[in-house]
Design an enzyme around this catalytic site. Structure first.
Site, PDB file in Angstrom:
ATOM      1  N   GLY A   1       0.842  -1.147  -0.231  1.00  0.00           N
ATOM      2  CA  GLY A   1      -0.091  -0.172   0.057  1.00  0.00           C
ATOM      3  C   GLY A   1       0.893   0.841   0.087  1.00  0.00           C
ATOM      4  N   CYS A   2       2.256   0.924   0.178  1.00  0.00           N
ATOM      5  CA  CYS A   2       3.111   2.299  -0.370  1.00  0.00           C
ATOM      6  C   CYS A   2       3.709   2.272  -1.727  1.00  0.00           C
ATOM      7  CB  CYS A   2       4.461   2.082   0.757  1.00  0.00           C
ATOM      8  SG  CYS A   2       3.277   1.809   3.088  1.00  0.00           S
ATOM      9  N   GLN A   3       3.916   3.163  -2.010  1.00  0.00           N
ATOM     10  CA  GLN A   3       4.643   3.689  -2.958  1.00  0.00           C
ATOM     11  C   GLN A   3       6.375   3.693  -2.545  1.00  0.00           C
ATOM     12  OE1 GLN A   3       4.231   7.096  -5.090  1.00  0.00           O
ATOM     13  NE2 GLN A   3       5.027   6.832  -6.825  1.00  0.00           N
TER      14      GLN A   3
END
Length: 143
Positions: free
Chosen positions: A57-59
């Protein structure tokens, strides 16, 4: 040994964060402070920098691990992004070294209080939300 918690309660931690960020007059200074905080994160053992511990969910790459010990949740995390490392520092300052009950009953008011929700890119906001959700989920599982 973890440096968290820095304050006795989640409420005190959020108040301290708000006080610190109020010292800066604009967001370029606040971003620099976030970067400085990220540099203070304790190093994460390379054994945890694997897909198993990667926060999705994190770039940016974010790795997080937790342990439940003596009634307290302890979190360790790292990122390859300096600003994200600062966001991790803030979350761990509020939540790491606390009981599951304290974690679950603490809304991350500091996010709105210091204006983070208005100044993070959508991808950073999503990643920060994923980090906070991971902490809540693990605290819920430890109860």
């Amino acid at each position: 040994m973890s440096q968290f918690p820095m304050e006795a309660t989640t409420t005190e931690a959020q108040a301290a964060i708000a006080d610190e960020f109020s010292l800066f007059s604009d967001w370029s200074e606040r971003y620099q402070y976030l970067i400085d905080l990220g540099k203070k994160l304790p190093p994460l053992d390379d054994a945890f920098k694997t897909d198993q511990y990667r926060l999705h969910g994190c770039q940016s790459n974010v790795w997080i691990t937790d342990r439940f010990e003596d009634g307290l949740m302890h979190f360790e995390a790292a990122s390859d992004s300096t600003i994200v490392s600062g966001l991790i520092f803030l979350a761990l300052r509020v939540y790491s070294g606390r009981t599951p009950e304290a974690i679950l009953s603490t809304t991350p008011d500091y996010v709105r209080g210091i204006g983070l929700e208005r100044h993070l890119s959508p991808t950073r906001s999503n990643g920060h939300a994923a980090l906070l959700q991971f902490i809540q989920d693990r605290a819920g599982a430890a109860r």
